[in-house]
Enzyme design. Structure first.
Site, PDB file in Angstrom:
ATOM      1  N   HIS A 119     -10.073  -1.305   2.483  1.00 36.75           N
ATOM      2  CA  HIS A 119      -9.970  -0.822   3.381  1.00 36.75           C
ATOM      3  C   HIS A 119      -9.821   0.979   3.356  1.00 36.75           C
ATOM      4  O   HIS A 119      -9.694   1.134   1.890  1.00 36.75           O
ATOM      5  CB  HIS A 119      -8.496  -0.978   4.192  1.00 36.75           C
ATOM      6  CG  HIS A 119      -8.418  -2.338   4.915  1.00 36.75           C
ATOM      7  ND1 HIS A 119      -8.582  -3.660   4.536  1.00 36.75           N
ATOM      8  CD2 HIS A 119      -8.574  -2.675   6.353  1.00 36.75           C
ATOM      9  CE1 HIS A 119      -8.541  -4.583   5.238  1.00 36.75           C
ATOM     10  NE2 HIS A 119      -8.637  -4.047   6.531  1.00 36.75           N
ATOM     11  N   LYS A 175      -4.682   3.230   4.929  1.00 38.02           N
ATOM     12  CA  LYS A 175      -3.815   2.048   5.090  1.00 38.02           C
ATOM     13  C   LYS A 175      -2.699   1.982   4.191  1.00 38.02           C
ATOM     14  O   LYS A 175      -2.838   2.019   2.988  1.00 38.02           O
ATOM     15  CB  LYS A 175      -4.887   0.995   5.047  1.00 38.02           C
ATOM     16  CG  LYS A 175      -4.070  -0.537   5.542  1.00 38.02           C
ATOM     17  CD  LYS A 175      -5.136  -1.495   5.551  1.00 38.02           C
ATOM     18  CE  LYS A 175      -4.471  -2.822   6.007  1.00 38.02           C
ATOM     19  NZ  LYS A 175      -4.088  -2.769   7.150  1.00 38.02           N
TER      20      LYS A 175
END
Length: 267
Positions: free
Chosen positions: A153, A157
């Site tokens: 990601h 995150k």
């Protein structure tokens, strides 16, 4: 119901702002406001079309100004829990993509939703392709004894592994009906190299600029591997699933966990 009035919790975030603009372009829906802890002194939020909508620091304050049919929440575990409970208490349906909420907390929220007859949908991922990947991983798991899950990601995150990765692993274990076999290294030259482990599945997380979300499942067997891979290259990939959930939740009187159930892929 002629148009579904939608408010967004976490509206100033990247996912929240994407949802707000998607709702504004979706036939049969209308954005009516947003809530965000970082609202500061601002009392309005602007849509892509230039419309000014009410903005508050939390849903309780927003509900004093507008009463949406549905709240879409993209925050975090704490924010999502509060959002769903606040919506249920106020008779507002909720679609939440916040992850990290414990199964016990989700169960308690589900009990409240059923008791009050307020629809709630909680899902770890709204990309239709990723939901299909989870379904396929569940099916394939009964044919393999070894498996790894790799997810990556964007660098902002804060949790690892992703809620989607945990959903994939859970589906795989349900599909197999037992733990997977697992290689245990005799000499680990770099601590954590094999990643986390759940039910014999090694789970690896990467965080870097340029990514939105990628989930990969690799099954191994004698002389072969099977790889399932899904990429979300833009946050727009989540919007069709979010819109489906909004349309579904207005007719629900209890809680649904997982977009697979909305798509009829569960089990």
């Amino acid at each position: 119901m002629s148009e579904i009035a939608v408010a967004v919790n976490g509206v100033l975030g990247r996912m929240g702002s994407t949802v707000l603009n998607a709702v504004g372009q979706e036939p049969g829906m209308v954005p009516v406001g947003g809530a965000d802890l970082f609202a500061g002194a601002n009392t309005t939020v602007e849509t892509a079309g230039g419309n000014e909508l009410p903005l508050a620091k939390d849903l309780e304050a927003l509900f004093m100004t507008v009463k949406p049919d549905v709240v879409v929440d993209f925050t975090n575990a704490e924010g999502g829990t509060t959002a769903m409970r606040t919506c249920i208490a106020n008779g507002v349906r909720c679609v939440s993509g916040s992850t990290g909420i414990s199964p016990e907390e989700l169960s308690a929220i589900g009990d409240s939703a059923s008791e009050t007859g307020v629809g709630v949908i909680s899902a770890s991922n709204f990309a239709l392709g990723c939901v299909v990947l989870i379904h396929l991983a569940r099916i394939a798991s009964s044919y393999f004894d070894y498996a790894d899950v790799i997810e990556s990601h964007h660098e902002m995150k804060i949790d690892a592994p992703s809620g989607t990765a945990l959903s994939i692993v859970q589906a795989m274990l349900e599909g197999k009906g037992s733990d997977f076999d697992q290689n245990i290294v005799e000499k680990e030259l770099l601590a954590g190299t094999r990643g986390g482990s759940m039910g014999g599945i090694n789970v690896h997380s990467a965080r870097m600029p340029g990514r939105v979300a990628r989930h990969e499942v690799v099954f191994g067997a004698l002389g072969q591997t099977l790889t399932l891979l899904h990429d979300s290259v833009d946050r727009q990939s989540f919007m069709p699933g979010v819109m489906l959930a909004v349309r579904r939740v207005v007719n629900e009187k209890s809680m649904i966990i997982g977009l697979d159930k909305v798509l009829g892929l569960s089990g």
